[in-house]
Design an enzyme around this catalytic site. Structure first.
Site, PDB file in Angstrom:
ATOM      1  N   GLU A 210       0.848  -1.196   0.000  1.00 39.58           N
ATOM      2  CA  GLU A 210       0.000   0.000   0.000  1.00 39.58           C
ATOM      3  C   GLU A 210       0.885   1.249   0.000  1.00 39.58           C
ATOM      4  O   GLU A 210       1.807   1.349   0.785  1.00 39.58           O
ATOM      5  CB  GLU A 210      -0.908  -0.019   1.237  1.00 39.58           C
ATOM      6  CG  GLU A 210      -1.882   1.117   1.290  1.00 39.58           C
ATOM      7  CD  GLU A 210      -2.604   1.298  -0.041  1.00 39.58           C
ATOM      8  OE1 GLU A 210      -3.338   0.403  -0.443  1.00 39.58           O
ATOM      9  OE2 GLU A 210      -2.407   2.342  -0.699  1.00 39.58           O
TER      10      GLU A 210
ATOM     11  N   LYS B 252       8.364  -1.487  -2.414  1.00 42.81           N
ATOM     12  CA  LYS B 252       7.737  -0.699  -1.345  1.00 42.81           C
ATOM     13  C   LYS B 252       8.814  -0.093  -0.433  1.00 42.81           C
ATOM     14  O   LYS B 252       8.777   1.100  -0.120  1.00 42.81           O
ATOM     15  CB  LYS B 252       6.779  -1.602  -0.555  1.00 42.81           C
ATOM     16  CG  LYS B 252       6.167  -0.953   0.657  1.00 42.81           C
ATOM     17  CD  LYS B 252       5.237   0.188   0.311  1.00 42.81           C
ATOM     18  CE  LYS B 252       5.049   1.083   1.504  1.00 42.81           C
ATOM     19  NZ  LYS B 252       4.226   2.238   1.238  1.00 42.81           N
TER      20      LYS B 252
ATOM     21  N   CYS C 254       6.227   4.726   8.961  1.00 43.14           N
ATOM     22  CA  CYS C 254       6.807   3.956   7.841  1.00 43.14           C
ATOM     23  C   CYS C 254       8.262   4.257   7.515  1.00 43.14           C
ATOM     24  O   CYS C 254       9.068   3.318   7.409  1.00 43.14           O
ATOM     25  CB  CYS C 254       5.966   4.185   6.592  1.00 43.14           C
ATOM     26  SG  CYS C 254       4.309   3.524   6.758  1.00 43.14           S
TER      27      CYS C 254
HETATM   28  P1  NAD Z   1      -1.932  -0.181  12.617  1.00 41.99           P
HETATM   29  O1  NAD Z   1      -1.132  -0.469  13.826  1.00 41.99           O
HETATM   30  O2  NAD Z   1      -2.691   1.096  12.516  1.00 41.99           O
HETATM   31  O3  NAD Z   1      -3.011  -1.369  12.393  1.00 41.99           O
HETATM   32  C1  NAD Z   1      -2.713  -2.723  12.477  1.00 41.99           C
HETATM   33  C2  NAD Z   1      -3.886  -3.428  13.142  1.00 41.99           C
HETATM   34  O4  NAD Z   1      -3.678  -4.842  13.059  1.00 41.99           O
HETATM   35  C3  NAD Z   1      -4.053  -3.120  14.627  1.00 41.99           C
HETATM   36  O5  NAD Z   1      -5.335  -2.551  14.859  1.00 41.99           O
HETATM   37  C4  NAD Z   1      -3.886  -4.471  15.331  1.00 41.99           C
HETATM   38  O6  NAD Z   1      -4.732  -4.635  16.458  1.00 41.99           O
HETATM   39  C5  NAD Z   1      -4.251  -5.445  14.226  1.00 41.99           C
HETATM   40  N1  NAD Z   1      -3.679  -6.789  14.395  1.00 41.99           N
HETATM   41  C6  NAD Z   1      -2.382  -7.129  14.586  1.00 41.99           C
HETATM   42  N2  NAD Z   1      -2.241  -8.472  14.619  1.00 41.99           N
HETATM   43  C7  NAD Z   1      -3.483  -8.993  14.452  1.00 41.99           C
HETATM   44  C8  NAD Z   1      -3.967 -10.327  14.372  1.00 41.99           C
HETATM   45  N3  NAD Z   1      -3.136 -11.372  14.429  1.00 41.99           N
HETATM   46  N4  NAD Z   1      -5.303 -10.505  14.218  1.00 41.99           N
HETATM   47  C9  NAD Z   1      -6.140  -9.436  14.124  1.00 41.99           C
HETATM   48  N5  NAD Z   1      -5.725  -8.156  14.161  1.00 41.99           N
HETATM   49  C10 NAD Z   1      -4.406  -7.935  14.315  1.00 41.99           C
HETATM   50  O7  NAD Z   1      -0.946  -0.328  11.381  1.00 41.99           O
HETATM   51  P2  NAD Z   1      -1.048   0.414   9.959  1.00 41.99           P
HETATM   52  O8  NAD Z   1      -0.517   1.800  10.055  1.00 41.99           O
HETATM   53  O9  NAD Z   1      -2.400   0.170   9.394  1.00 41.99           O
HETATM   54  O10 NAD Z   1       0.025  -0.420   9.134  1.00 41.99           O
HETATM   55  C11 NAD Z   1      -0.208  -1.746   8.732  1.00 41.99           C
HETATM   56  C12 NAD Z   1       0.863  -2.145   7.741  1.00 41.99           C
HETATM   57  O11 NAD Z   1       0.775  -1.320   6.558  1.00 41.99           O
HETATM   58  C13 NAD Z   1       2.293  -1.979   8.235  1.00 41.99           C
HETATM   59  O12 NAD Z   1       3.079  -3.006   7.695  1.00 41.99           O
HETATM   60  C14 NAD Z   1       2.723  -0.646   7.646  1.00 41.99           C
HETATM   61  O13 NAD Z   1       4.118  -0.572   7.454  1.00 41.99           O
HETATM   62  C15 NAD Z   1       2.024  -0.659   6.307  1.00 41.99           C
HETATM   63  N6  NAD Z   1       1.720   0.675   5.756  1.00 41.99           N
HETATM   64  C16 NAD Z   1       1.285   1.677   6.564  1.00 41.99           C
HETATM   65  C17 NAD Z   1       0.967   2.922   6.018  1.00 41.99           C
HETATM   66  C18 NAD Z   1       0.496   4.062   6.882  1.00 41.99           C
HETATM   67  O14 NAD Z   1       0.406   5.164   6.376  1.00 41.99           O
HETATM   68  N7  NAD Z   1       0.174   3.843   8.146  1.00 41.99           N
HETATM   69  C19 NAD Z   1       1.073   3.123   4.642  1.00 41.99           C
HETATM   70  C20 NAD Z   1       1.499   2.069   3.842  1.00 41.99           C
HETATM   71  C21 NAD Z   1       1.816   0.850   4.409  1.00 41.99           C
HETATM   72  C1  UDX Z   2       4.683   7.656   3.653  1.00 42.93           C
HETATM   73  C2  UDX Z   2       4.711   7.545   2.117  1.00 42.93           C
HETATM   74  O1  UDX Z   2       4.571   8.867   1.563  1.00 42.93           O
HETATM   75  C3  UDX Z   2       3.594   6.640   1.637  1.00 42.93           C
HETATM   76  O2  UDX Z   2       3.679   6.471   0.222  1.00 42.93           O
HETATM   77  C4  UDX Z   2       3.728   5.296   2.321  1.00 42.93           C
HETATM   78  O3  UDX Z   2       2.686   4.414   1.916  1.00 42.93           O
HETATM   79  C5  UDX Z   2       3.710   5.441   3.837  1.00 42.93           C
HETATM   80  O4  UDX Z   2       4.767   6.357   4.226  1.00 42.93           O
HETATM   81  P1  UDX Z   2       3.248   9.015   5.415  1.00 42.93           P
HETATM   82  O5  UDX Z   2       4.345   8.682   6.342  1.00 42.93           O
HETATM   83  O6  UDX Z   2       1.848   8.729   5.816  1.00 42.93           O
HETATM   84  O7  UDX Z   2       3.469   8.275   4.009  1.00 42.93           O
HETATM   85  O8  UDX Z   2       3.296  10.594   5.049  1.00 42.93           O
HETATM   86  P2  UDX Z   2       4.291  11.486   4.154  1.00 42.93           P
HETATM   87  O9  UDX Z   2       3.494  12.491   3.444  1.00 42.93           O
HETATM   88  O10 UDX Z   2       5.189  10.668   3.345  1.00 42.93           O
HETATM   89  O11 UDX Z   2       5.140  12.247   5.264  1.00 42.93           O
HETATM   90  C6  UDX Z   2       6.097  11.590   6.077  1.00 42.93           C
HETATM   91  C7  UDX Z   2       6.862  12.610   6.874  1.00 42.93           C
HETATM   92  O12 UDX Z   2       7.721  13.381   6.051  1.00 42.93           O
HETATM   93  C8  UDX Z   2       5.992  13.613   7.633  1.00 42.93           C
HETATM   94  O13 UDX Z   2       6.534  13.831   8.916  1.00 42.93           O
HETATM   95  C9  UDX Z   2       6.078  14.858   6.779  1.00 42.93           C
HETATM   96  O14 UDX Z   2       5.849  16.038   7.499  1.00 42.93           O
HETATM   97  C10 UDX Z   2       7.506  14.762   6.280  1.00 42.93           C
HETATM   98  N1  UDX Z   2       7.744  15.501   5.029  1.00 42.93           N
HETATM   99  C11 UDX Z   2       7.109  15.135   3.885  1.00 42.93           C
HETATM  100  C12 UDX Z   2       8.660  16.548   5.017  1.00 42.93           C
HETATM  101  O15 UDX Z   2       9.253  16.892   6.054  1.00 42.93           O
HETATM  102  N2  UDX Z   2       8.890  17.199   3.834  1.00 42.93           N
HETATM  103  C13 UDX Z   2       8.282  16.851   2.671  1.00 42.93           C
HETATM  104  O16 UDX Z   2       8.549  17.496   1.648  1.00 42.93           O
HETATM  105  C14 UDX Z   2       7.351  15.783   2.704  1.00 42.93           C
END
Ligand code: NAD
Ligand code: UDX
Length: 473
Positions: free
Chosen positions: A174, A229, A285
């Site tokens: 994602e 990713k 991330c």
């Molecule tokens: P999060 O902590 O917000 O959510 C994860 C959820 O999974 C939690 O609510 C937890 O309770 C649940 N969980 C964990 N183990 C479980 C199990 N065995 N059964 C049922 N539920 C379970 O995490 P997130 O930010 O959504 O990130 C999830 C993944 O996506 C990570 O690998 C992260 O690196 C990736 N990712 C995150 C973002 C972002 O912007 N947050 C973007 C891209 C990718």
């Molecule tokens: C990032 C990636 O952008 C996204 O594609 C991936 O799936 C998850 O990780 P996120 O961490 O949610 O997303 O936000 P992002 O907009 O990337 O910002 C990350 C951090 O960098 C923030 O603290 C933001 O303030 C900072 N940032 C971003 C800067 O300081 N300068 C910039 O120009 C852009």
């Protein structure tokens, strides 16, 4: 209902394990765009599930612009949040793994590689519960080669077990960014699908094709998908560390990092995105994914490559530390019992997420110097701040409030010696900064790490003004 162990012709039922920042919004958008699919999002955290089911859409567990509207259209129509993990996996043709993958805190690779215990628990649960043929999709960000471990778990056979189930594994990382998640999910730059089973890949493509043009759907092998990713996040973070390193040089030389980044970004080969200097990148991330990349490089004997990527995190830590040191220096080297307002605690605007927010390290360091902090953030609550900085708001020794969360800006800044702007909330841009500067205790300072104030707002301030990366002021 037991599914048959035969080829799936069309996906009808999806289960997503993990109702977090990725699982919740991404499944809500799929449900919105594919009304014929039934999507069951499950989570072991009941409190989170309850929040997703809250009738009051302002109380969803995640704040994302537009999320409430998508949820209101889909929830209990073809999108269901629950903790019925077994039941939901059993009936699903496709199971997304969207669980958390934070950095390990103990054991081999502690502080360096992701803890995959939640992913492994999911794989074991799916192996135990799934019926018939099931397509398992990695949506969590995972170190390259994790799909092999998932395959090994899913395909392992216990003694006396009758083999009545089979699996295909896909990687579908994602790329959404918090604060713009719905926009990113509705109009992604690309969707990446890695795998070996062409039929399974086609079935996932069919889902995305409901709203995403085919030329934006990219297919690769499993390992390229997993590695792309990590690489995308490392490249984005690299740009931020690059411009942040230049921000310090600007301050020394009289250049302005905003002028430099504009001039540099106008080169089409470089582009203007992700060149905004700030207090350092936060979020769950970037740091984690670069640490994973570094760990993998070292694991495969590529020490020089590992050192190269590690520098991005070094610069990020250094940027946060140098901001805190500048604050201490400008306030005569002493913060004892001085009041400092922190504007913004989320790691970026338009999210309530504080994971790895630069505000955490900066606030902790200011507290260590003896400052009293008045914290404001439009979406982050007091409990989140307390668990992030791991300091209770009242000092046990003196019964003094050493930090406080305020709802109103006027109350936050009243009588403070300094204001530190750490998150780029739109609300902060539109404040009456002259009036605010009059509420502070003189001699006062405004430290603007996000370039929130415009030139016209700076002119008549009653406070001293420091802007990150601007040596011209
Ligand atoms: P999060 O902590 O917000 O959510 C994860 C959820 O999974 C939690 O609510 C937890 O309770 C649940 N969980 C964990 N183990 C479980 C199990 N065995 N059964 C049922 N539920 C379970 O995490 P997130 O930010 O959504 O990130 C999830 C993944 O996506 C990570 O690998 C992260 O690196 C990736 N990712 C995150 C973002 C972002 O912007 N947050 C973007 C891209 C990718
Ligand atoms: C990032 C990636 O952008 C996204 O594609 C991936 O799936 C998850 O990780 P996120 O961490 O949610 O997303 O936000 P992002 O907009 O990337 O910002 C990350 C951090 O960098 C923030 O603290 C933001 O303030 C900072 N940032 C971003 C800067 O300081 N300068 C910039 O120009 C852009």
């Amino acid at each position: 209902m037991i599914k048959e162990n035969k080829k799936i012709k069309r996906i009808k039922t999806i289960c997503c394990v993990g109702a977090g920042y990725v699982g919740g919004p991404s499944m809500a958008v799929i449900a919105d765009r594919c009304p014929d699919l039934n999507i069951f999002v499950v989570d072991s955290n009941l409190q989170r599930v309850d929040a997703w089911n809250n009738d009051d859409l302002s109380k969803l567990p995640i704040y994302e612009p537009g999320l409430d509207k998508v949820v209101s259209r889909t929830r209990n129509r073809n999108l269901f949040f629950s903790n019925n993990i077994d039941e939901s996996i059993k009936k699903a043709d496709m199971v997304f793994i969207s669980v958390n993958t934070p950095i390990k805190v103990k054991g081999i690779g502690a502080g360096q590689t992701s803890n995959l215990k939640w992913v492994e628990a999911c794989a074991r649960k799916i192996k135990e519960i799934a019926t018939g043929h099931t397509i398992v999709v990695e949506k969590s960000t995972l170190p390259v080669k994790t799909a092999q471990s998932i395959k090994d778990i899913l395909n392992s056979q216990d003694q006396n077990e009758v083999k009545n189930k089979s699996f295909s594994i896909l990687s579908n990382p994602e790329f959404l960014a918090e604060g713009t998640a719905i926009e990113n999910l509705e109009k992604p730059d690309r969707v990446l699908i890695g795998g070996e089973d062409k039929d399974a890949i086609d079935l996932l493509i069919q889902i995305y094709e409901n709203w995403i043009p085919k030329n934006k759907i990219l297919t690769t092998n499993l390992w390229s998908s997993e590695l792309s990713k990590l690489t995308a996040n490392a490249f984005l973070a690299q740009r931020i560390s690059s411009i942040n390193s230049i921000s310090a040089l600007c301050e020394k030389t009289g250049a302005s990092v905003y002028e430099v980044s504009k001039a540099v970004g106008l080169d089409k080969r470089i582009g203007k995105e992700f060149l905004q200097a700030g207090p350092g990148f936060g979020g769950s991330c970037f740091k984690k994914d670069i640490l994973n990349l570094v760990y993998l490089c070292n694991f495969y004997g590529l020490g020089t490559v590992a050192d190269y990527w590690e520098q991005i995190i070094e610069i990020n830590n250094w940027q946060q530390k140098r901001i805190y040191e500048i604050i201490v220096n400008r306030l005569f080297g002493n913060l004892a019992e001085k009041k400092i307002a922190i504007l913004g605690f989320a790691f970026k605007a338009n999210t309530n997420d504080t994971r790895e927010s630069p505000a955490i390290e900066i606030a902790k360091n200011l507290l260590l110097e003896g400052a009293i902090l008045n914290i404001h953030d439009p979406k982050v609550n007091k409990l989140q701040i307390e668990s992030a900085i791991e300091v209770e708001s009242k000092s046990k020794k003196s019964n003094l409030n050493i930090w406080n969360k305020f709802e109103r800006i006027d109350d936050t800044v009243n009588g403070v010696d300094a204001i530190v702007i750490l998150t780029d909330w739109e609300d902060y841009k539109n404040l009456d900064w002259i009036k605010i500067s009059k509420l502070m205790r003189n001699p006062s300072w405004i430290f603007d790490t996000r370039s929130v104030l415009e030139k016209s707002q700076i002119k008549n301030l009653e406070a001293n003004y420091w802007k990150l990366g601007d040596g011209f002021l």
